[in-house]
Enzyme design. Structure first.
Site, short mmCIF file in Angstrom:
data_model
loop_
_atom_site.label_atom_id
_atom_site.label_comp_id
_atom_site.label_asym_id
_atom_site.label_seq_id
_atom_site.Cartn_x
_atom_site.Cartn_y
_atom_site.Cartn_z
N ALA A 227 0.83 -1.41 -0.06
CA ALA A 227 0.06 -0.06 0.04
C ALA A 227 0.85 1.14 -0.01
O ALA A 227 1.91 1.15 0.60
CB ALA A 227 -0.89 -0.14 1.22
N GLY B 157 0.53 -5.41 0.69
CA GLY B 157 -0.62 -5.39 -0.28
C GLY B 157 -0.22 -6.10 -1.59
O GLY B 157 -0.82 -6.47 -2.42
N GLU C 102 -0.28 -9.56 -1.25
CA GLU C 102 -1.74 -10.13 -0.68
C GLU C 102 -2.46 -10.26 -2.35
O GLU C 102 -3.13 -11.03 -2.65
CB GLU C 102 -2.41 -9.00 -0.11
CG GLU C 102 -1.90 -9.08 1.37
CD GLU C 102 -2.71 -8.17 2.21
OE1 GLU C 102 -2.72 -6.85 1.96
OE2 GLU C 102 -3.47 -8.35 3.27
N GLU D 284 3.61 -5.24 7.48
CA GLU D 284 2.54 -4.45 8.10
C GLU D 284 2.63 -4.27 9.67
O GLU D 284 2.22 -3.30 10.01
CB GLU D 284 1.08 -5.46 7.77
CG GLU D 284 0.45 -4.97 6.31
CD GLU D 284 1.05 -5.66 5.31
OE1 GLU D 284 2.04 -6.55 5.49
OE2 GLU D 284 0.12 -5.94 4.35
N1 DAK Z 1 4.40 3.51 -0.49
C1 DAK Z 1 4.82 4.71 -1.11
N2 DAK Z 1 6.05 5.03 -1.72
C2 DAK Z 1 6.75 3.68 -1.80
C3 DAK Z 1 6.40 2.53 -1.16
C4 DAK Z 1 5.05 2.48 -0.68
N3 DAK Z 1 4.95 1.21 -0.06
N4 DAK Z 1 7.50 1.73 -1.28
C5 DAK Z 1 8.71 2.25 -1.83
N5 DAK Z 1 8.06 3.75 -2.04
C6 DAK Z 1 8.78 4.52 -3.00
C7 DAK Z 1 9.71 5.40 -2.08
O1 DAK Z 1 9.25 6.34 -1.26
C8 DAK Z 1 10.96 5.84 -3.19
O2 DAK Z 1 10.30 6.97 -3.61
P1 DAK Z 1 11.12 8.37 -3.81
O3 DAK Z 1 11.55 8.95 -2.35
O4 DAK Z 1 12.29 8.00 -4.87
O5 DAK Z 1 10.22 9.51 -4.30
C9 DAK Z 1 10.83 4.75 -3.95
O6 DAK Z 1 9.72 4.02 -4.05
C10 DAK Z 1 12.19 3.96 -3.99
O7 DAK Z 1 11.87 3.54 -2.53
P2 DAK Z 1 13.18 3.41 -1.66
O8 DAK Z 1 14.14 4.57 -1.87
O9 DAK Z 1 12.86 3.24 -0.30
O10 DAK Z 1 14.11 2.24 -2.16
P3 DAK Z 1 14.85 1.15 -1.29
O11 DAK Z 1 15.58 0.23 -2.17
O12 DAK Z 1 15.95 1.92 -0.24
O13 DAK Z 1 13.84 0.43 -0.22
C11 DAK Z 1 11.67 -0.94 0.11
C12 DAK Z 1 12.69 -0.42 -1.00
C13 DAK Z 1 10.47 -1.59 -0.75
C14 DAK Z 1 12.48 -1.73 1.11
C15 DAK Z 1 11.46 0.33 0.72
O14 DAK Z 1 11.04 1.37 0.06
C16 DAK Z 1 10.21 -0.03 1.74
O15 DAK Z 1 10.25 -0.47 2.83
N6 DAK Z 1 8.99 0.31 1.17
C17 DAK Z 1 7.66 0.35 2.03
C18 DAK Z 1 7.34 -1.03 2.39
C19 DAK Z 1 6.08 -1.25 2.95
O16 DAK Z 1 6.18 -0.82 4.38
N7 DAK Z 1 4.92 -1.20 2.26
C20 DAK Z 1 3.49 -1.24 2.92
C21 DAK Z 1 3.21 -2.51 3.74
S1 DAK Z 1 1.61 -2.08 4.38
C22 DAK Z 1 -5.87 -1.65 2.49
C23 DAK Z 1 -5.52 -2.99 2.13
C24 DAK Z 1 -4.31 -3.33 2.22
C25 DAK Z 1 -3.34 -2.39 2.76
C26 DAK Z 1 -3.72 -1.22 3.44
C27 DAK Z 1 -4.70 -0.70 3.11
N8 DAK Z 1 -7.13 -1.21 2.22
C28 DAK Z 1 -7.90 -1.89 1.37
C29 DAK Z 1 -7.44 0.27 2.45
C30 DAK Z 1 -1.99 -3.10 2.98
C31 DAK Z 1 -1.02 -2.63 3.62
C32 DAK Z 1 0.36 -2.70 3.25
O17 DAK Z 1 0.74 -2.88 2.21
#
Ligand code: DAK
Length: 254
Positions: free
Chosen positions: A65, A110, A113, A133
Site C-alpha cells: 500500500a 498489499g 496480498e 504490516e
Molecule cells: N508507498 C509509497 N512509496 C513507496 C513505497 C510504498 N509502500 N515503497 C517504496 N516507495 C517509494 C519510495 O518512497 C521511493 O520514492 P522516492 O523517495 O524516490 O520518491 C521509491 O519508492 C524507492 O523506494 P526506496 O528509496 O525506499 O528504495 P529502497 O531500495 O531503499 O527500499 C523498500 C525499498 C521496498 C524496501 C522500501 O521502499 C520500503 O520498505 N517500502 C515500504 C514497504 C511497506 O511498508 N509497504 C506497505 C506495507 S503495508 C488496504 C488494504 C491493504 C493494505 C492497506 C490498506 N485497504 C483496502 C485500504 C496493505 C498495507 C500494506 O501493504
C-alpha cells in the site's frame, strides 16, 4: 483506462501491469479502483483465456500500500463499512479465468496480498516477499492473513506475519508460496509459457478445474468431492472432450 494500470491483450493473454515504477508500484487509491476494472475487462473479453499480472520497472512487483496515502480514518465503523463496500481485492475472486502473478523484486504487504489472490505465482530469482504490516502498526488487510495460512500452513504464515521477516524467492519456492522460479531475465517468458500452456487446454475444463480446486479452500471434503463430481459430469459429453477422445482413437488405429 488509467496511468497506473496497463491492460494489454496479446492473443489469448491479458497482460495487466501495475504501473507506478517510481514508487515501486505501491498501491494507491487510483490503483485500487483501476485494477478491478482491468480484471473485469479481461474477464469479459471472450478472446482472453488467461490473465498475467506483473509490475513495471526493475525493482518491484509491488511494495504494498502507498504509505504516503496513509491517513487517519473518520471512524472505525465508517472505515469498516467502507472496506465492506469497496473490497478492491475481492475482484480477484470474481474472475473465473486463471490469473498468473509474474513477480520480480519486492513483493511486500498489499503486493504480496495481490500475488496471493492470483492462482499461480511465478517468481524471478532475487524476488523478496514479506509482510511489513505489523511493523507499520497494522495487520495485512487485503486477505493476507487468510490466504497466506492456506498457502503455506499456519506455522509459517504466523512466522511471516508476526515477524515481518522477508523470504527469498528460493525459500518462497521451497515453502510453496510460489510454484515456479525463473532465472533473472526470463520471468515474463516463463509466465507467458505457463499462460500459453493453460490456454492450449479446453476452456470450460480450465474454468471448472479452477473452480473445483479453489473450492477445496472453503468447503469440507465431502462437499468438495461432490462439487468435483458435479463439474466433471458437466464436462463428460462436451464436444471438446469427445473430439479429443475420437482423435486419440483414430491416431491409435493408424
Ligand atoms: N508507498 C509509497 N512509496 C513507496 C513505497 C510504498 N509502500 N515503497 C517504496 N516507495 C517509494 C519510495 O518512497 C521511493 O520514492 P522516492 O523517495 O524516490 O520518491 C521509491 O519508492 C524507492 O523506494 P526506496 O528509496 O525506499 O528504495 P529502497 O531500495 O531503499 O527500499 C523498500 C525499498 C521496498 C524496501 C522500501 O521502499 C520500503 O520498505 N517500502 C515500504 C514497504 C511497506 O511498508 N509497504 C506497505 C506495507 S503495508 C488496504 C488494504 C491493504 C493494505 C492497506 C490498506 N485497504 C483496502 C485500504 C496493505 C498495507 C500494506 O501493504
Amino acid at each position: 483506462m488509467s496511468e497506473v494500470i496497463k491492460l494489454e491483450i496479446h492473443s489469448q493473454i491479458a497482460l495487466i501491469t501495475l504501473n507506478r515504477p517510481s514508487a515501486m508500484n505501491a498501491i494507491n487509491h487510483e490503483m485500487r479502483k483501476a485494477l478491478p476494472e482491468a480484471l473485469l475487462a479481461a474477464q469479459a473479453n471472450p478472446a482472453v483465456r488467461v490473465i498475467v499480472l506483473c509490475g513495471a520497472g526493475d525493482r518491484a512487483f509491488s511494495a504494498g500500500a502507498d504509505i504516503k496515502e496513509f491517513a487517519p480514518v473518520e471512524s472505525q465503523a465508517a472505515y469498516r463499512q467502507a472496506r465492506l463496500e469497496n473490497n478492491w481485492i475481492g475482484a480477484f475472486d470474481r474472475i473465473t479465468k486463471p490469473i498468473i502473478a509474474a513477480i520480480h523484486g519486492y513483493c511486500l504487504g498489499g503486493g504480496l496480498e495481490m500475488a496471493l489472490a492470483c492462482d499461480i505465482r511465478v517468481a524471478q530469482k532475487g524476488a523478496v516477499f514479506g509482510f511489513p504490516e505489523t511493523g507499520n502498526g497494522i495487520i495485512p488487510g487485503a486477505g493476507g492473513t487468510q490466504r497466506i495460512a492456506r498457502m503455506i500452513g499456519l506455522g509459517r504464515a504466523l512466522d511471516m506475519v508476526l515477524t515481518g521477516d522477508r523470504v527469498t524467492a528460493e525459500r518462497a519456492y521451497e515453502i510453496g508460496l510460489v510454484s515456479r522460479l525463473a532465472d533473472v531475465g526470463s520471468l515474463m517468458e516463463t509466465a507467458l509459457q505457463v499462460a500459453e500452456r493453460i490456454g492450449s487446454h479446453p476452456e470450460t475444463a480450465i474454468k471448472f478445474a479452477k473452480e473445483a480446486v479453489l473450492a477445496s479452500a472453503s468447503s469440507p471434503l465431502a462437499a468438495g468431492l461432490l462439487k468435483e463430481i458435479d463439474l466433471l459430469s458437466l464436462l463428460m459429453n462436451s464436444n471438446e472432450r469427445l473430439g479429443i477422445a475420437i482423435d486419440f482413437k483414430e491416431k491409435s488405429k493408424k
